[in-house]
Every structure is written in C-alpha cells, then in structure tokens.
Design a protein around this motif. Structure first.
Motif, mmCIF file in Angstrom:
data_model
loop_
_atom_site.group_PDB
_atom_site.id
_atom_site.type_symbol
_atom_site.label_atom_id
_atom_site.label_comp_id
_atom_site.label_asym_id
_atom_site.label_seq_id
_atom_site.Cartn_x
_atom_site.Cartn_y
_atom_site.Cartn_z
ATOM 1 N N ARG A 147 186.172 19.379 10.494
ATOM 2 C CA ARG A 147 187.471 19.987 10.254
ATOM 3 C C ARG A 147 187.684 21.086 11.274
ATOM 4 O O ARG A 147 186.744 21.838 11.573
ATOM 5 C CB ARG A 147 187.489 20.572 8.835
ATOM 6 C CG ARG A 147 188.811 21.137 8.397
ATOM 7 C CD ARG A 147 188.765 21.806 7.052
ATOM 8 N NE ARG A 147 188.598 23.249 7.189
ATOM 9 C CZ ARG A 147 188.868 24.102 6.198
ATOM 10 N NH1 ARG A 147 189.271 23.659 5.011
ATOM 11 N NH2 ARG A 147 188.725 25.392 6.388
ATOM 12 N N TYR A 159 194.302 31.363 7.611
ATOM 13 C CA TYR A 159 193.367 30.706 6.701
ATOM 14 C C TYR A 159 192.311 29.931 7.475
ATOM 15 O O TYR A 159 192.607 29.284 8.484
ATOM 16 C CB TYR A 159 194.106 29.714 5.768
ATOM 17 C CG TYR A 159 193.111 28.744 5.218
ATOM 18 C CD1 TYR A 159 192.966 27.464 5.767
ATOM 19 C CD2 TYR A 159 192.198 29.161 4.252
ATOM 20 C CE1 TYR A 159 191.969 26.617 5.329
ATOM 21 C CE2 TYR A 159 191.206 28.313 3.822
ATOM 22 C CZ TYR A 159 191.081 27.045 4.356
ATOM 23 O OH TYR A 159 190.091 26.223 3.936
ATOM 24 N N HIS A 213 196.641 23.930 3.963
ATOM 25 C CA HIS A 213 196.425 24.925 2.888
ATOM 26 C C HIS A 213 197.718 25.356 2.200
ATOM 27 O O HIS A 213 197.989 26.542 2.040
ATOM 28 C CB HIS A 213 195.673 26.143 3.435
ATOM 29 C CG HIS A 213 194.663 26.683 2.460
ATOM 30 N ND1 HIS A 213 194.916 27.745 1.650
ATOM 31 C CD2 HIS A 213 193.425 26.276 2.156
ATOM 32 C CE1 HIS A 213 193.863 28.010 0.902
ATOM 33 N NE2 HIS A 213 192.936 27.122 1.182
ATOM 34 N N GLU A 237 195.325 17.956 5.154
ATOM 35 C CA GLU A 237 195.044 18.344 3.761
ATOM 36 C C GLU A 237 196.038 19.364 3.238
ATOM 37 O O GLU A 237 196.440 20.276 3.954
ATOM 38 C CB GLU A 237 193.640 18.923 3.700
ATOM 39 C CG GLU A 237 193.218 19.446 2.360
ATOM 40 C CD GLU A 237 191.849 20.096 2.398
ATOM 41 O OE1 GLU A 237 191.088 19.828 3.351
ATOM 42 O OE2 GLU A 237 191.548 20.888 1.501
HETATM 43 MG MG LIG Z 1 191.417 22.853 1.279
#
Ligand SMILES: [Mg+2]
Ligand SMILES: O=C(O)[C@@H](O)[C@@H](O)[C@H](O)[C@H](O)CO
Length: 403
Positions: A147, A159, A213, A237
């Motif tokens: 990732r 983040y 996120h 995601e």
């Molecule tokens: Mg996550």
C-alpha cells in the motif's frame, strides 16, 4: 466443560490493546482481541459489566448459541462496541475449541485452501521520493502487495504518513484528538503523480493498493478511480464514507479501479447491499470488529456468491490476537483476497507471543492448537492504559471532515 472465569486485560505496549481471557473448569483458556482504537475502555466496560456475568457456567463449546445470545440478547444490536465485545468472546471460544480438539484453528474451520496468506505492507513517506523508496524496501523484503500513502504538498498531517522517516504509521495520539487539515483539491491533483512514480520506479508486477480513508464525495471518488486506472491498483480503499452504501453505484459507473470497504463495518447488515449489488470487490471487515470468526464467516460466505473477496483489516491497532485469528481464517476462507499486515512493535510482540510467521510475501498462522497467540499477563501489567485518540480532520475553512 464450563466457563469458570473471564477477565479483561488492558495493556499499552506502545499503544492500547484490550484482550478478553476466558478460562474453563478443565484448565483450558482462550483469548480474544477486543481493541477499538480510541474507544478501548467502552469495550472493556461492556465486557466486564454486561457480558462476562452472562458467560460464567456456560459450555464454551456452544460458540453459536453464545454468539446468538450476546447478539440478540443485547436488544440494542450491532455497533462497533457491541460487535467488538462479541468478537472477543467468539475468538476466545474458537481458541478453546481448537485447543480442546488439539488442532490449529484453520483445521477446525475446514482446513487450508492455500499454501500461505498473501499480505500487504504499508509503505508511506513524507513525499513521493520517500514513498517510492519505501515501496521498494517492502518489495525487497518479498512482499507481493504494498500500500502506498504519501504526504501531499501543502497539506499538513496527511492520513497514513508516519511522523518520522521510515517509522510505522500510528494514527492514535496520546491525549485529546489532534486536528489535521484536509484538501481534496490538492489530493486529487497529487494522487496520479504518486502512482505514476511508483509504477515507473517498480513496474507493474506487484499489487499496489491505496487507502482514500473516507474523504471524498462519490463523484470525486469516481474521478480519482478513473485517474488511477493506468496504474492498475489492486484496490482503492474507503473512497467515501460507507454509511450510504448506494453512493458506490455512482463510483462503479465511472471506473474499473477495484474498490475495498469494510474496516469500519461490524455486521453483515452493514455491507449486505454493497456485496449483493457487487458495488465492491473486497470486503475488509475484521475478526475483532465484526463479531469474530463466527460472523466473519457469514460475511465471507455471502461475499463469495457475488465475486467479492476478503481483504481483512490488519493495522497495528488490531492486536496480534486478531492477526493470529485472522490468519487462520484467511488460510481457510475460499474467497480470500489479501490480508493487511502492519508489523507490531517488539514490546507488543513480547506481550503477545505468537506462532504466526512471515516469509516471502506470505504469512502462516502456525500449527499450534488454537489460534496460536497468547498473552503474557505479567508483562502486560507493566504497560498501563494510556488514553489516546484518533485525529479529526477539518477543511481549510474549518468544516469538520471525515478523517
Ligand atoms: Mg483503511
Ligand atoms: O486501512 C487501514 O489500515 C487504515 O484505515 C487504518 O490505519 C485505520 O486508520 C486505523 O485502523 C484506525 O484505527
């Protein structure tokens, strides 16, 4: 066999963890993760005050009946606190059952469906060059899936980016929540550059993942998904807050970038439409937050009908107990996708001795009877609970945003 006692162990070897230990009258015990990042004591109290009194004297082999009792008996069904508490009981009972059967948990679930569990690592950097280097470092370690999260020029405290070079990312901070500023415009302009740089440097022959996120609107997520198609992500995601499952229809209409959702979901009801309408490609619900092994199997079975694969959450705020149980689940589950794996710090690994191991991009839960993870209570007691919170995010004008 009867449940003789149960206790909640709160420990903080670098970050807070909550663990439930259930002891039987035949000396067997099992443990379950009950950690809910930033709300740990809510789950600890739920277990101590409302669950443990109902467990004493029950037959620990009746996993399903105890699950139904705790789920339906609460009246106030679902939610992260309730389902994390139920998960801890469920995981501990599966641990006991597998120990009593003298077999590793994956055998009890139905045996292995693969030789190993492919895991993905978290590469992050303060800028593109540093992130590209970190991706390379994980590929060097043998990871097949990585990732990538990077700092964004002009946006402080993004983040997924650790504060120090090469450090692991830990979102919770001691004391009250930190406030970070978010800019969707800067992010949408920046993201394609990051993934272009990663693919130019390391090629297409590995799985590349990214976590948005929860920060975009559906049309912004559609735009991002389209812009990242040349870089062939394994998944994008949490593109939008997941409460409105219908919003994924709009994203789906515009992009073929695969979607992964579910770490903040805690029951099959929360993801039923996403799965049945094939609005996602991976479901990320976890052992610790979605009712344990018992419920996660139900979610995975529903997902298997609709070509949705598992991609369980596995950040450092899910304890080694959850990781161990998840790896047994991952080894068995037929529609496996990938398992998130963030390494815990050495203090945590010492508090939670475990049988699982990593080799060449894959993990194995080990052959120890049960889920293969234990807790050193004496060592755990040396790390008292230390309140910590997840950050909040605001837009430049002060609007409270999704972190
Ligand atoms: Mg996550
Ligand atoms: O995909 C992930 O791992 C993230 O979403 C997590 O880092 C998440 O922010 C934390 O688990 C929240 O406690």
């Amino acid at each position: 066999m009867k449940i003789q006692s149960a206790s909640v162990i709160v420990t903080s070897p670098g970050r807070n963890f909550v663990t439930l230990k259930i002891v039987t009258d035949e000396g067997l015990y099992g443990i379950g993760d009950a950690t809910l990042n930033g709300r740990e004591l809510a789950v600890a109290a739920y277990l101590n005050e409302h669950v443990i009194p109902c467990l004493i004297g029950r037959d620990p082999h009746q996993i399903e009946d105890i699950w139904q009792y705790l789920y339906k008996g609460a009246y106030w069904r679902r939610g992260p606190v309730t389902m994390s508490a139920i998960a801890a009981v469920d995981t501990a009972l599966w641990d006991i059952k597998a120990k009593a059967a003298n077999m590793p948990l994956y055998q009890l679930l139905g045996g292995k469906s693969r030789t190993g569990v492919m895991v993905y690592a978290h590469a992050n950097g303060r800028d593109v060059p540093e992130t590209v280097d970190r991706v390379g470092a994980y590929l060097e370690k043998g990871y097949k899936a990585v990732r990538a999260q990077s700092g964004i020029p002009g946006v402080a405290g993004v983040y997924g980016v650790a504060k120090g070079k090469g450090a692991f990312y830990e979102p919770a901070t001691r004391g009250l929540p930190e406030e970070s500023v978010w800019s969707t415009e800067a992010y949408l302009d920046f993201a394609p550059q990051l993934f272009e740089a990663v693919r130019v440097a390391h090629g297409m022959n590995f799985h590349l993942l990214h976590d948005v996120h929860h920060r975009l609107t559906p049309i912004e997520a559609a735009r991002l998904g389209k812009s990242l198609e040349p870089y062939r992500l394994f998944w994008m995601e949490d593109p939008v807050p997941v409460e409105n499952q219908e919003s994924f229809r709009l994203i789906r209409q515009h992009t073929t970038t695969p979607l992964a959702v579910g770490e903040v979901l805690n029951s099959i009801w929360d993801c039923k439409d996403l799965i049945e309408e094939q609005l996602i490609d991976y479901i990320r619900t976890s052992v610790v937050h979605a009712g344990g092994i018992t419920h996660l199997r139900r979610i995975a079975d529903l997902a298997s009908l609709y070509h949705v694969r598992t991609g369980c959450h596995g950040a450092t705020d899910l304890s080694p107990v959850c990781m161990g149980a998840a790896l047994h689940f991952d080894l068995w589950v037929p529609n496996f996708g990938v398992q998130e794996h963030m390494e815990h710090n050495p203090e945590t690994d010492a508090v939670f001795p475990h049988a699982y191991s990593f080799k060449d991009g894959y993990m194995h839960p080990g052959e120890t009877p049960g889920h293969g993870v234990d807790i050193d209570e004496e060592l755990a007691a040396k790390y008292p609970y230390n309140p910590a919170y997840l950050p909040v995010a605001r837009l430049a004008d002060g609007t409270l945003w999704s972190w």
